[in-house]
Design an enzyme around this catalytic site. Structure first.
Site, PDB file in Angstrom:
ATOM      1  N   LYS A  51      -6.935  18.421   2.271  1.00  0.00           N
ATOM      2  CA  LYS A  51      -5.768  19.177   1.781  1.00  0.00           C
ATOM      3  C   LYS A  51      -5.795  19.261   0.259  1.00  0.00           C
ATOM      4  CE  LYS A  51      -2.035  17.296   3.603  1.00  0.00           C
ATOM      5  NZ  LYS A  51      -2.676  16.262   4.463  1.00  0.00           N
ATOM      6  N   ARG A  93      -7.643   5.281  -3.428  1.00  0.00           N
ATOM      7  CA  ARG A  93      -6.758   6.380  -3.831  1.00  0.00           C
ATOM      8  C   ARG A  93      -6.655   6.527  -5.336  1.00  0.00           C
ATOM      9  NH1 ARG A  93      -3.913   9.171   0.622  1.00  0.00           N
ATOM     10  NH2 ARG A  93      -4.674   8.024   2.431  1.00  0.00           N
ATOM     11  N   TYR A 125       0.828  -1.210   0.000  1.00  0.00           N
ATOM     12  CA  TYR A 125       0.000   0.000   0.000  1.00  0.00           C
ATOM     13  C   TYR A 125       0.867   1.267   0.000  1.00  0.00           C
ATOM     14  CZ  TYR A 125      -2.650   3.919   1.559  1.00  0.00           C
ATOM     15  OH  TYR A 125      -3.153   5.185   1.644  1.00  0.00           O
ATOM     16  N   ASP A 182       0.348  17.760  -0.302  1.00  0.00           N
ATOM     17  CA  ASP A 182       0.562  16.895   0.865  1.00  0.00           C
ATOM     18  C   ASP A 182       1.803  17.220   1.680  1.00  0.00           C
ATOM     19  OD1 ASP A 182      -0.398  14.645   2.417  1.00  0.00           O
ATOM     20  OD2 ASP A 182       1.223  13.446   1.584  1.00  0.00           O
TER      21      ASP A 182
END
Ligand code: PEP
Ligand code: NA
Ligand code: MN
Length: 628
Positions: free
Chosen positions: A294, A410, A239, A315
């Site tokens: 964000k 994602r 991941y 990020d």
């Protein structure tokens, strides 16, 4: 194979294992690093990444052949990966930093308290853990050698790493998230680099059958940082946050350590540009915990027609004061690894445009016409389209009670594709930061925006950040968690020392210290409804900050900081009815409890490592709240 267990494998045989790329292109130091780990991990073959298009085609071919990705024909060069459901998020409990002295890594906690500000492991214990895992861990697999730069190649603010991984998914994703290839090796020469070793921990023959064709080893997962050796070793998870080692492991955890050593800051912050209709432009950095918006803020479409927002990063920010005392920031990344659910034409049209091509999606749902789906896109797929969930449920319906996409699913997409990338997003000098914004999900008590009285108060505000838990890590319920500077999962060193580092800039002469703010888009009314519409409307808050940075007299003091003077927040054209008094109220009892909670947290978790300045700020806040 030489049949000698690899222990005395001569140099020549390593070169002959290279199936792609040229061994001799690697600088000597890199060759040694690869050689040592080939001996240790025993991959069948080696692929030295060059960043070319041909290479990308090959990676995508391998990933399809192995059933790890499938094409999304409705989109342009987009791919879907579904992981083993046991490997879907960062694993904070298995993430360690290993230093000789424990106190370099984590604060000394109060007696009887379990620390929550990072996990330390002694070098000896870590050696044992790594030796139980890495020997032979790449048998039957290819080792990809990925030379990557965090930050524009060659910038004085950038740093180079070499990731060795047995995952083609990681290689393909690193090409998106970082700058990869020959240029990096040329810039590196025989210089030092951050050593990043990653294995999915599933050598052949497999001990257990794969789930969803996704090799991983959740029982043995460990993500280890060895700052004294400039090294990261990650095992068992494919991941993103656990395996794309340039991101959280290097750019934040090791980065924060390097920053302290070298006098700069590595922060969990977006960077945005904001320009008004007079052509006046500023850059802000903002820290929010994972999955608090964000990416949405960084790519916002301003509801105020006077402003244009541009994106530098979503990020991570690396920031350093330049010789003129200005704080300069670069985005060390080259892509976005964003949370998909909640992203839509309504909430983030720029992200939707960005991810329409050359994107790897992970654990989202797919539509019968070859597109993607997740919670938040209900209005953007036709009713006749069938949806297959991230778990492979063919005819998914919301009524089945389970989400279509994993809440931490994602997209991994090139930053350059975002239509509003700032013209200076790759500027090697970085962009000048004039405001730093902290925020979190605070359903109660915390107003839309307030301003710190000064730098030290701002550092206190960062230290006292809290937020409702999200799906980005393994936490289950919606508890309000302490998340100082949005860095709790990412501190590379003792949080008390981190605070000292931040405070130290106040003592330095001639620094143009940015103003500091706290925002909260997530306050709810007594019926549980959000009091503020958020998204593009947040530009109204950015406008107020912009004017404050310009010295406009539009604030009034309150117990917790400076608030917008009545009428100074531009509400022109705001469609919704917002109860501004409620949105900006500061309930005395709530804040008395807040002060107590934060005092307890500092006392238990940071204890003797808490800088006295932070305690002083807490006491002053307490006094101001008590006299409200
Ligand atoms: C990640 O988990 O891979 C990641 C990018 O972190 P975050 O939780 O901050 O999105
Ligand atoms: Na899969
Ligand atoms: Mn993040």
């Amino acid at each position: 194979s030489l049949g000698n267990g690899g222990f005395t494998r001569p140099y020549q045989s390593i070169a002959s294992q290279v199936l792609y790329g040229k061994w001799n292109d690697l600088p000597k130091k890199v060759q040694h690093y690869v050689q040592d780990n080939v001996k240790l991990c025993k991959p069948d073959t080696i692929h030295i990444c060059d960043g070319s298009d041909r290479e990308n085609e090959m990676l995508l071919y391998i990933l399809q052949r192995d059933g790890m990705i499938k094409p999304l024909p409705k989109m342009d060069n987009c791919w879907l990966a579904r992981t083993d459901p046991k490997d879907v998020a960062r694993v904070e409990s298995r993430t360690f930093i290993s230093t000789e002295n424990m106190r370099d890594t984590i604060p000394v906690v109060k007696n009887g308290i379990t620390g929550t500000l990072g996990n330390w492991m002694s070098p000896d214990d870590l050696d044992t853990e790594l030796n139980m895992r890495f020997p032979g861990c790449m048998k039957g697999r290819t080792m990809f050698v990925i030379p990557f730069s965090m930050g524009p190649v060659g910038s004085a603010l950038s740093k180079i790493g070499i990731e060795l991984t047995d995952s083609a998914y990681v290689a393909a994703s690193m090409r998106i998230m970082t700058r990869v290839g020959k240029k990096v090796l040329k810039t590196l020469g025989n210089g030092d680099f951050v050593k990043c070793l990653h294995s999915v921990g599933a050598p052949y023959p497999l001990k257990e059958p794969m789930v969803s064709n996704w090799p991983c080893n959740p029982k043995e997962t460990i993500i280890a940082h060895l700052p004294e050796r400039n090294e990261i070793c990650s095992y068992g998870s494919g991941y993103g946050g656990n395996s794309l080692l340039g991101k959280k492991c290097f750019a934040l955890r090791l980065g924060s350590i390097l920053g302290r050593r070298e006098g700069w800051l590595a922060e969990h912050m977006l960077i945005l540009g904001i320009e008004n209709s007079k052509g006046e432009k500023k850059y802000f950095a903002a820290a929010f915990p994972s999955a608090c918006g964000k990416t949405n803020l960084a790519m916002m479409k301003s509801a105020l027609p006077d402003y244009k927002i541009t994106c530098v990063g979503d990020d991570i920010a690396w920031m350093r004061f330049d010789k003129d005392g200005k704080l300069r920031a670069i985005n060390p990344e080259a892509g976005f690894f964003g949370v998909a659910p909640g992203t839509s034409m309504k909430t983030n049209p720029m992200a939707m445009e960005t991810i329409s091509r050359n994107t790897i999606f992970t654990n989202v749902a797919e539509t019968s016409d070859g597109g993607v789906f997740w919670e938040g896109l209900e209005g953007e797929v036709s009713r006749t389209t069938k949806i297959k969930s991230w778990l492979g449920v063919e005819d998914w319906h919301a009524e089945q009670g389970k989400p279509a996409a994993h809440p931490n699913s994602r997209f991994c997409t090139p930053a350059a594709q975002c239509p509003i990338m700032d013209e200076r997003w790759q500027d090697p000098e970085g962009v000048p930061i004039e405001a730093i914004i902290f925020g979190g999900r605070r359903p109660e008590g915390v107003p839309l925006v307030y301003e710190a009285f000064n730098w030290q108060h701002g550092v206190y505000i960062g230290a006292s950040m809290r937020s409702e838990a999200t799906a980005a890590a393994e936490h289950k319920s919606k508890v309000i968690m302490h998340d100082p500077f949005a860095m709790r999962p990412f501190f590379g060193y003792n949080f008390g020392h981190y605070l000292e580092h931040w405070l130290s800039f106040q003592q330095k002469q001639d620094l143009d210290l940015p103003k500091i703010y706290h925002v909260n888009w997530f306050r709810k009314d007594k019926n549980g409804r959000f009091m503020w519409p958020g998204f593009g409307e947040n530009s109204r808050v950015l406008d107020w900050i912009f004017r404050r940075v310009n010295g406009e007299d539009c604030a009034v003091q309150s117990a917790i900081g400076n608030l917008p003077r009545k009428g100074s927040l531009n509400l022109e054209g705001l469609q919704e009815d917002v109860d501004m008094d409620a949105l900006f109220s500061i309930p005395k009892e709530y804040w008395q409890k807040e002060v107590k909670d934060i005092g307890k947290y500092f006392d238990e978790q940071v204890h003797e490592d808490l800088p006295p300045e932070i305690m002083k700020e807490l006491r002053s806040l307490e006094a101001r709240v008590n006299s409200m």
